[in-house]
Design a protein around this motif. Structure first.
Motif, PDB file in Angstrom:
ATOM      1  N   GLY A   1       0.825  -1.200   0.000  1.00 30.52           N
ATOM      2  CA  GLY A   1       0.000   0.000   0.000  1.00 30.52           C
ATOM      3  C   GLY A   1       0.861   1.253   0.000  1.00 30.52           C
ATOM      4  O   GLY A   1       2.075   1.205   0.231  1.00 30.52           O
ATOM      5  N   PRO A   2       0.256   2.409  -0.245  1.00 29.82           N
ATOM      6  CA  PRO A   2       1.038   3.654  -0.261  1.00 29.82           C
ATOM      7  C   PRO A   2       1.386   4.119   1.152  1.00 29.82           C
ATOM      8  O   PRO A   2       0.671   3.842   2.112  1.00 29.82           O
ATOM      9  N   THR A   3       2.497   4.815   1.253  1.00 28.56           N
ATOM     10  CA  THR A   3       2.852   5.453   2.523  1.00 28.56           C
ATOM     11  C   THR A   3       2.280   6.860   2.599  1.00 28.56           C
ATOM     12  O   THR A   3       2.284   7.487   3.666  1.00 28.56           O
ATOM     13  N   GLY A   4       1.792   7.359   1.482  1.00 28.81           N
ATOM     14  CA  GLY A   4       1.211   8.693   1.409  1.00 28.81           C
ATOM     15  C   GLY A   4       0.951   9.040  -0.050  1.00 28.81           C
ATOM     16  O   GLY A   4       1.117   8.214  -0.945  1.00 28.81           O
ATOM     17  N   PHE A   5       0.537  10.281  -0.281  1.00 26.30           N
ATOM     18  CA  PHE A   5       0.275  10.768  -1.635  1.00 26.30           C
ATOM     19  C   PHE A   5       0.822  12.184  -1.766  1.00 26.30           C
ATOM     20  O   PHE A   5       0.848  12.950  -0.794  1.00 26.30           O
ATOM     21  N   THR A   6       1.222  12.535  -2.984  1.00 28.75           N
ATOM     22  CA  THR A   6       1.362  13.942  -3.329  1.00 28.75           C
ATOM     23  C   THR A   6       0.186  14.291  -4.228  1.00 28.75           C
ATOM     24  O   THR A   6      -0.323  13.438  -4.972  1.00 28.75           O
ATOM     25  N   VAL A   7      -0.262  15.534  -4.146  1.00 18.86           N
ATOM     26  CA  VAL A   7      -1.453  15.951  -4.881  1.00 18.86           C
ATOM     27  C   VAL A   7      -1.145  17.213  -5.675  1.00 18.86           C
ATOM     28  O   VAL A   7      -0.450  18.113  -5.188  1.00 18.86           O
ATOM     29  N   ALA A   8      -1.652  17.256  -6.902  1.00 15.07           N
ATOM     30  CA  ALA A   8      -1.471  18.426  -7.762  1.00 15.07           C
ATOM     31  C   ALA A   8      -2.826  18.789  -8.356  1.00 15.07           C
ATOM     32  O   ALA A   8      -3.378  18.031  -9.160  1.00 15.07           O
ATOM     33  N   CYS A   9      -3.353  19.934  -7.954  1.00 17.11           N
ATOM     34  CA  CYS A   9      -4.645  20.402  -8.446  1.00 17.11           C
ATOM     35  C   CYS A   9      -4.426  21.421  -9.571  1.00 17.11           C
ATOM     36  O   CYS A   9      -3.329  21.989  -9.690  1.00 17.11           O
ATOM     37  N   PRO A  10      -5.427  21.637 -10.410  1.00 17.57           N
ATOM     38  CA  PRO A  10      -5.252  22.547 -11.558  1.00 17.57           C
ATOM     39  C   PRO A  10      -4.758  23.930 -11.130  1.00 17.57           C
ATOM     40  O   PRO A  10      -5.405  24.620 -10.340  1.00 17.57           O
ATOM     41  N   ALA A  11      -3.615  24.318 -11.670  1.00 12.81           N
ATOM     42  CA  ALA A  11      -3.018  25.601 -11.286  1.00 12.81           C
ATOM     43  C   ALA A  11      -3.672  26.776 -11.979  1.00 12.81           C
ATOM     44  O   ALA A  11      -3.485  27.930 -11.545  1.00 12.81           O
ATOM     45  N   ASP A  12      -4.453  26.508 -13.044  1.00 15.27           N
ATOM     46  CA  ASP A  12      -5.054  27.614 -13.779  1.00 15.27           C
ATOM     47  C   ASP A  12      -6.463  27.955 -13.299  1.00 15.27           C
ATOM     48  O   ASP A  12      -7.125  28.818 -13.864  1.00 15.27           O
ATOM     49  N   HIS A  13      -6.917  27.272 -12.240  1.00 21.54           N
ATOM     50  CA  HIS A  13      -8.241  27.590 -11.695  1.00 21.54           C
ATOM     51  C   HIS A  13      -8.169  28.895 -10.916  1.00 21.54           C
ATOM     52  O   HIS A  13      -7.170  29.192 -10.252  1.00 21.54           O
ATOM     53  N   GLU A  14      -9.249  29.671 -10.955  1.00 18.34           N
ATOM     54  CA  GLU A  14      -9.235  30.960 -10.257  1.00 18.34           C
ATOM     55  C   GLU A  14      -9.113  30.812  -8.740  1.00 18.34           C
ATOM     56  O   GLU A  14      -8.689  31.749  -8.051  1.00 18.34           O
ATOM     57  N   ASP A  15      -9.466  29.639  -8.218  1.00 10.93           N
ATOM     58  CA  ASP A  15      -9.367  29.386  -6.779  1.00 10.93           C
ATOM     59  C   ASP A  15      -8.303  28.329  -6.501  1.00 10.93           C
ATOM     60  O   ASP A  15      -8.416  27.548  -5.551  1.00 10.93           O
ATOM     61  N   ALA A  16      -7.238  28.325  -7.325  1.00 12.68           N
ATOM     62  CA  ALA A  16      -6.247  27.257  -7.283  1.00 12.68           C
ATOM     63  C   ALA A  16      -5.602  27.089  -5.909  1.00 12.68           C
ATOM     64  O   ALA A  16      -5.423  25.960  -5.430  1.00 12.68           O
ATOM     65  N   ALA A  17      -5.250  28.185  -5.266  1.00 11.50           N
ATOM     66  CA  ALA A  17      -4.553  28.091  -3.979  1.00 11.50           C
ATOM     67  C   ALA A  17      -5.428  27.435  -2.926  1.00 11.50           C
ATOM     68  O   ALA A  17      -4.972  26.587  -2.147  1.00 11.50           O
ATOM     69  N   ALA A  18      -6.711  27.794  -2.884  1.00 13.64           N
ATOM     70  CA  ALA A  18      -7.625  27.227  -1.895  1.00 13.64           C
ATOM     71  C   ALA A  18      -7.867  25.742  -2.162  1.00 13.64           C
ATOM     72  O   ALA A  18      -7.941  24.926  -1.229  1.00 13.64           O
ATOM     73  N   ILE A  19      -8.006  25.379  -3.439  1.00 12.52           N
ATOM     74  CA  ILE A  19      -8.220  23.969  -3.792  1.00 12.52           C
ATOM     75  C   ILE A  19      -7.005  23.136  -3.402  1.00 12.52           C
ATOM     76  O   ILE A  19      -7.135  22.073  -2.781  1.00 12.52           O
ATOM     77  N   GLN A  20      -5.825  23.619  -3.752  1.00 15.45           N
ATOM     78  CA  GLN A  20      -4.597  22.888  -3.442  1.00 15.45           C
ATOM     79  C   GLN A  20      -4.440  22.714  -1.936  1.00 15.45           C
ATOM     80  O   GLN A  20      -4.092  21.633  -1.444  1.00 15.45           O
TER      81      GLN A  20
END
Length: 213
Positions: free
Chosen positions: A31-50
């Motif tokens: 199983g995984p020990t964790g995850f890295t996540v990358a959310c769409p950087a071009d969304h107007e609310d990108a920082a909050a989503i990330q």
């Protein structure tokens, strides 16, 4: 099927899909020990989503406890998600309900195979906590061979596997009803004619464990 246990659910106005990269060695076994996540950087609310996605992933309890052999059967196979859906509701971002981040798929127990069983079809009911874990999920199983011995071993195997599932944490209590089929590949002696595979059990025979309570 998802049964919402909260009195009210925020109105969902938008969804965004983020990419996940599982971390760890030999994920199908450990199983995984964790995850890295990358959310769409071009969304107007990108920082909050990330930020919300990273907080959700950090809340998942990982790594998994090491699954052991049960009654001589191999540990379940493990699977890690590659996407995370985030939703906007009441002005804040959070994961969508019922998103498995880690799944554990058991093998058909050898004790059931020895009784002639080829299929294991199970109903699962998950009520994940704030860390995405359900330590005691509901489990009910049926097979193409219907005996107490077969169903007991299949239920034990599926219960061990189901306790290893991890979900994206959400602040809303809910019950997720899921069906899972796993099958064995029969082997035949060279002197024996190959038989047609047994029919898969009827999914309608399984209970909805969320509705059953």
């Amino acid at each position: 099927m998802i049964l919402i246990l909260a009195s009210a659910l925020a109105l969902i106005s938008e969804s965004v899909v983020c990419d996940l990269t599982p971390q760890g060695h030999d994920i199908p076994q450990h199983g995984p020990t964790g995850f890295t996540v990358a959310c769409p950087a071009d969304h107007e609310d990108a920082a909050a989503i990330q930020s919300a996605a990273e907080a959700a992933i950090a809340a998942i309890i990982l790594p998994l406890p090491r699954p052991g052999r049960q009654d001589g059967n191999p540990p379940p196979r493990l699977w890690a998600a590659s996407e995370l859906t985030m939703q906007l509701g009441n002005g804040s971002w959070r994961p969508a309900l019922a998103q498995p981040m880690v799944r554990a798929i058991p093998w058909v127990p050898r004790q059931a195979i020895q009784q002639g069983a080829a299929h294991m079809l199970c109903a699962l009911a998950f009520t994940p906590d704030a860390s995405g874990v359900d330590q005691q999920p509901g489990v009910a199983c049926i097979s193409d061979v219907s005996t107490d011995l077969v169903e007991r071993h299949q239920r034990a195997s599926m219960t061990q596997a189901a306790s290893l599932w991890r979900f994206a944490p959400v602040p809303v209590p809910y019950c997720f009803n899921h069906q899972l089929l796993t099958s064995a590949t029969p082997t035949y002696p060279a002197t024996r004619r190959r038989q047609p595979p047994p029919a898969i059990p009827d999914p309608d025979l399984l209970p909805n464990l969320c509705e059953a309570g």
